[in-house]
Design a protein around this motif. Structure first.
Motif, PDB file in Angstrom:
ATOM      1  N   THR A 156      45.329  60.204  27.368  1.00 30.12           N
ATOM      2  CA  THR A 156      45.236  59.677  28.730  1.00 30.12           C
ATOM      3  C   THR A 156      44.982  58.174  28.722  1.00 30.12           C
ATOM      4  O   THR A 156      44.050  57.688  28.082  1.00 30.12           O
ATOM      5  CB  THR A 156      44.106  60.375  29.510  1.00 30.12           C
ATOM      6  OG1 THR A 156      44.336  61.785  29.511  1.00 30.12           O
ATOM      7  CG2 THR A 156      44.056  59.867  30.948  1.00 30.12           C
ATOM      8  N   VAL A 157      45.828  57.448  29.440  1.00 35.00           N
ATOM      9  CA  VAL A 157      45.676  55.999  29.603  1.00 35.00           C
ATOM     10  C   VAL A 157      45.162  55.744  31.011  1.00 35.00           C
ATOM     11  O   VAL A 157      45.872  55.979  31.990  1.00 35.00           O
ATOM     12  CB  VAL A 157      47.009  55.262  29.378  1.00 35.00           C
ATOM     13  CG1 VAL A 157      46.824  53.760  29.590  1.00 35.00           C
ATOM     14  CG2 VAL A 157      47.556  55.543  27.987  1.00 35.00           C
ATOM     15  N   LEU A 158      43.923  55.287  31.107  1.00 35.76           N
ATOM     16  CA  LEU A 158      43.340  54.989  32.414  1.00 35.76           C
ATOM     17  C   LEU A 158      43.702  53.568  32.829  1.00 35.76           C
ATOM     18  O   LEU A 158      43.622  52.648  32.018  1.00 35.76           O
ATOM     19  CB  LEU A 158      41.825  55.145  32.369  1.00 35.76           C
ATOM     20  CG  LEU A 158      41.316  56.562  32.073  1.00 35.76           C
ATOM     21  CD1 LEU A 158      39.798  56.558  31.975  1.00 35.76           C
ATOM     22  CD2 LEU A 158      41.773  57.537  33.150  1.00 35.76           C
ATOM     23  N   PRO A 159      44.104  53.382  34.070  1.00 41.53           N
ATOM     24  CA  PRO A 159      44.507  52.039  34.516  1.00 41.53           C
ATOM     25  C   PRO A 159      43.332  51.078  34.576  1.00 41.53           C
ATOM     26  O   PRO A 159      42.251  51.419  35.051  1.00 41.53           O
ATOM     27  CB  PRO A 159      45.078  52.303  35.920  1.00 41.53           C
ATOM     28  CG  PRO A 159      44.403  53.559  36.381  1.00 41.53           C
ATOM     29  CD  PRO A 159      44.193  54.386  35.152  1.00 41.53           C
ATOM     30  N   LYS A 160      43.549  49.873  34.037  1.00 42.50           N
ATOM     31  CA  LYS A 160      42.554  48.800  34.120  1.00 42.50           C
ATOM     32  C   LYS A 160      42.955  47.759  35.158  1.00 42.50           C
ATOM     33  O   LYS A 160      42.111  47.162  35.816  1.00 42.50           O
ATOM     34  CB  LYS A 160      42.392  48.129  32.750  1.00 42.50           C
ATOM     35  CG  LYS A 160      41.823  49.025  31.668  1.00 42.50           C
ATOM     36  CD  LYS A 160      41.668  48.265  30.348  1.00 42.50           C
ATOM     37  CE  LYS A 160      41.072  49.144  29.268  1.00 42.50           C
ATOM     38  NZ  LYS A 160      40.930  48.416  27.973  1.00 42.50           N
ATOM     39  N   SER A 161      44.252  47.494  35.258  1.00 42.39           N
ATOM     40  CA  SER A 161      44.764  46.526  36.219  1.00 42.39           C
ATOM     41  C   SER A 161      46.283  46.695  36.295  1.00 42.39           C
ATOM     42  O   SER A 161      46.865  47.527  35.593  1.00 42.39           O
ATOM     43  CB  SER A 161      44.433  45.091  35.787  1.00 42.39           C
ATOM     44  OG  SER A 161      45.298  44.669  34.738  1.00 42.39           O
ATOM     45  N   GLU A 162      46.899  45.888  37.144  1.00 38.52           N
ATOM     46  CA  GLU A 162      48.369  45.840  37.193  1.00 38.52           C
ATOM     47  C   GLU A 162      48.850  44.442  36.812  1.00 38.52           C
ATOM     48  O   GLU A 162      49.901  43.989  37.252  1.00 38.52           O
ATOM     49  CB  GLU A 162      48.862  46.221  38.589  1.00 38.52           C
ATOM     50  CG  GLU A 162      48.621  47.688  38.937  1.00 38.52           C
ATOM     51  CD  GLU A 162      49.317  48.103  40.219  1.00 38.52           C
ATOM     52  OE1 GLU A 162      49.743  47.208  40.997  1.00 38.52           O
ATOM     53  OE2 GLU A 162      49.435  49.316  40.455  1.00 38.52           O
ATOM     54  N   LYS A 163      48.074  43.775  35.967  1.00 43.50           N
ATOM     55  CA  LYS A 163      48.392  42.401  35.589  1.00 43.50           C
ATOM     56  C   LYS A 163      49.729  42.279  34.873  1.00 43.50           C
ATOM     57  O   LYS A 163      50.372  41.229  34.919  1.00 43.50           O
ATOM     58  CB  LYS A 163      47.282  41.839  34.710  1.00 43.50           C
ATOM     59  CG  LYS A 163      45.965  41.628  35.438  1.00 43.50           C
ATOM     60  CD  LYS A 163      44.901  41.072  34.504  1.00 43.50           C
ATOM     61  CE  LYS A 163      43.589  40.848  35.235  1.00 43.50           C
ATOM     62  NZ  LYS A 163      42.525  40.335  34.329  1.00 43.50           N
ATOM     63  N   LEU A 164      50.162  43.338  34.183  1.00 46.00           N
ATOM     64  CA  LEU A 164      51.423  43.290  33.438  1.00 46.00           C
ATOM     65  C   LEU A 164      52.524  44.096  34.114  1.00 46.00           C
ATOM     66  O   LEU A 164      53.534  44.411  33.491  1.00 46.00           O
ATOM     67  CB  LEU A 164      51.206  43.802  32.008  1.00 46.00           C
ATOM     68  CG  LEU A 164      50.286  42.964  31.122  1.00 46.00           C
ATOM     69  CD1 LEU A 164      50.089  43.634  29.769  1.00 46.00           C
ATOM     70  CD2 LEU A 164      50.836  41.551  30.935  1.00 46.00           C
ATOM     71  N   LYS A 165      52.332  44.418  35.371  1.00 40.61           N
ATOM     72  CA  LYS A 165      53.341  45.190  36.088  1.00 40.61           C
ATOM     73  C   LYS A 165      54.668  44.434  36.114  1.00 40.61           C
ATOM     74  O   LYS A 165      54.720  43.253  36.457  1.00 40.61           O
ATOM     75  CB  LYS A 165      52.873  45.462  37.519  1.00 40.61           C
ATOM     76  CG  LYS A 165      53.806  46.393  38.288  1.00 40.61           C
ATOM     77  CD  LYS A 165      53.239  46.725  39.658  1.00 40.61           C
ATOM     78  CE  LYS A 165      54.143  47.699  40.410  1.00 40.61           C
ATOM     79  NZ  LYS A 165      53.587  48.042  41.744  1.00 40.61           N
ATOM     80  N   GLY A 166      55.749  45.107  35.739  1.00 44.32           N
ATOM     81  CA  GLY A 166      57.067  44.487  35.701  1.00 44.32           C
ATOM     82  C   GLY A 166      57.436  43.926  34.351  1.00 44.32           C
ATOM     83  O   GLY A 166      58.602  43.620  34.097  1.00 44.32           O
ATOM     84  N   ALA A 167      56.449  43.780  33.452  1.00 48.22           N
ATOM     85  CA  ALA A 167      56.713  43.256  32.115  1.00 48.22           C
ATOM     86  C   ALA A 167      57.091  44.390  31.167  1.00 48.22           C
ATOM     87  O   ALA A 167      56.596  45.507  31.290  1.00 48.22           O
ATOM     88  CB  ALA A 167      55.492  42.517  31.583  1.00 48.22           C
TER      89      ALA A 167
END
Length: 377
Positions: free
Chosen positions: A140-151
Motif C-alpha cells: 500500500t502506497v499512502l499519498p503524501k502529496s500531489e507535487k509530482l502529479k503529471g510527471a
C-alpha cells in the motif's frame, strides 16, 4: 462509540491536509488534530499510552524498532524521524541505549461522541494504492502529496536476470549489485508514487519486493517491463532497456518525463566513494536532474555529517550506453563501491537504503519544481 476504522480515517485525512500546508513535528500534528475535532464540537480523551517511548537495543534500526511496536515502519518512518531528529546519527541511525519517542498510536481508549461518526461519513476517505511489486506488508502506497502529479519517471536498476552485476563477499556470503540496486529502486518508486507521479519500474522481480535484510539473497528471475526475458549478452540487454524506455517515452510525449538508472560500482577494496551522478553532456534537463539530487546529498551531508566532506560529483558521461541512447532527460546514479567495507554499510543497512531512496526522491522533487517539458532530453 466511533469504530476505530472511522477514527483512523479522519486522522489520515487530517494528516494529509496538514502536510500540504505546514512543516511541523508529529507532536504538533497531534495537537492540531485535537484542535480540529474541538472545532467540530467533538470531545475526546486519550489514554497516557497514546505517546510512548522505547529504548533502542543493540542492532535496532528505525524500521525494526517501529516493527516491534506493531507498526508498518514505512508508513511511520518520516514521522519517527521528525520526532527524534536531534537524537539520530546521520538522520537515520539510532544510538544504542537512547530513548526514542514513538509516533502517535491509536488505541481503544479514544472516546468520541456519536455525532463524530455521522460527521466522518461526510469527509472523503483517503485510501492508498495497492502495488504488489513492493512485496508483502509494503503493497500500500499512502499519498503524501500531489507535487509530482503529471510527471512520469522510468526507474532502471542495474543488471538483473542472468547478470548479477558487481559481486563481493560479506560475512561469508556472496552479495550482488543487482539485488541492492533493485531494493533502492523499489523504495524510490514508492516515494515518487506517494507524491502523485506515474512510475514505470523497468527491471522487475515479482517475488522480492522491498526487503529489510542486510544480506539480500541472490536470484536470477528478474525480467524487463512487459515480462520480457533479460538477455545474457550485455549489448542486447542494454538495447532492450533503451527500447522499452523510448517506447514509453513516445507514449507520454508532452509530459514531464525523467529516467533514473541506479547501479552499485565495483572498485578496489580500499576505495571508499560517495554517491555520484552522470548525465548526457548535451542534456540541460538531465544535468539539472543530476545537479538537483547532488545538491540534496550535499545538504544532507552538511546537516547530518558536518565533520565529513561529501565528495560525490555530478558530471557528463555520454559514453555510457543508457545515457547516450535513451530519450528522456536522465541521471545515472552510482551508489558506492560494493567491495569497500564502508560503502558496503551504505547498502547493507536497510535504514541506509531507505535514506538513499528518500534523499534521491527529495532531489527529484527539487528538480520537478523548476523543470521543463521537452520532447527529447
Amino acid at each position: 462509540m466511533l469504530p476505530t476504522a472511522s477514527f483512523l480515517e479522519l486522522g489520515s485525512i487530517f494528516d494529509n491536509l496538514c502536510v500540504e500546508q505546514f512543516s511541523f513535528s508529529v507532536l504538533y500534528k497531534d495537537f492540531c488534530f485535537v484542535l480540529v475535532l474541538s472545532i467540530f464540537g467533538i470531545n475526546l480523551s486519550f489514554s497516557q499510552d497514546s505517546l510512548i517511548t522505547v529504548t533502542a537495543e543493540k542492532g535496532d534500526g528505525i524500521l525494526s524498532l517501529l516493527r516491534k511496536q506493531g507498526m508498518n515502519p514505512y508508513e511511520r518512518y518520516d514521522d519517527f524521524i521528525a520526532m527524534n531528529l536531534d537524537n539520530l546519527r546521520d538522520s537515520v541511525h539510532l544510538y544504542e541505549g537512547r530513548i526514542y519517542r514513538i509516533p502517535f498510536i491509536e488505541d481503544d481508549s479514544v472516546v468520541v461522541v456519536d455525532s463524530l461518526e455521522r460527521q466522518a461519513k461526510e469527509i472523503k476517505k483517503i485510501e492508498g494504492e495497492y502495488h504488489s511489486i513492493f512485496g508483502e506488508g509494503n503493497e500500500t502506497v499512502l499519498p503524501k502529496s500531489e507535487k509530482l502529479k503529471g510527471a512520469v519517471y522510468y526507474l532502471v536498476s542495474g543488471h538483473g536476470g542472468p547478470d548479477p552485476g558487481a559481486m563481493a563477499n560479506y560475512a561469508g556470503k556472496a552479495i550482488a549489485e543487482d539485488e541492492y540496486a533493485y531494493d533502492i529502486t523499489l523504495r524510490l518508486a514508492k516515494e515518487l508514487l506517494a507524491h502523485g507521479a506515474t512510475v514505470y519500474i523497468i527491471i522487475r522481480d515479482e517475488n522480492d519486493g522491498i526487503r529489510d535484510d542486510r544480506i539480500l539473497e541472490i536470484d536470477h528471475d528478474e525480467v524487463a517491463y512487459g515480462g520480457k526475458t533479460i538477455p545474457l549478452n550485455q549489448l542486447a540487454r542494454l538495447k532492450q532497456r533503451v527500447n522499452i524506455v523510448n517506447q514509453l517515452h513516445r507514449k507520454h510525449l508532452g509530459q514531464f518525463q525523467r529516467l533514473i538508472v541506479t547501479h552499485v560500482d565495483s572498485r578496489s577494496k580500499g576505495q571508499n566513494i560517495d554517491v555520484f551522478f552522470y548525465h548526457h553532456e548535451k542534456s540541460k534537463n538531465g544535468k539539472k536532474l543530476a545537479e538537483s539530487i547532488h545538491k540534496t546529498f550535499q545538504k544532507k551531508y552538511k546537516k547530518y555529517q558536518p565533520n565529513r566532506t561529501y565528495t560525490g560529483t555530478f558530471e557528463d558521461r555520454t559514453s555510457l550506453y543508457l545515457v547516450k541512447k535513451t530519450h528522456p532527460a536522465m541521471t545515472f546514479i552510482e551508489i558506492g563501491n560494493i567491495r569497500n567495507k564502508k560503502d558496503q554499510r551504505r547498502i547493507l543497512d536497510p535504514d541506509n537504503r531507505q535514506a538513499l531512496a528518500k534523499w534521491i526522491s527529495e532531489g527529484v522533487l527539487l528538480d520537478f519544481e523548476g523543470g521543463e517539458i521537452g520532447p527529447i532530453r
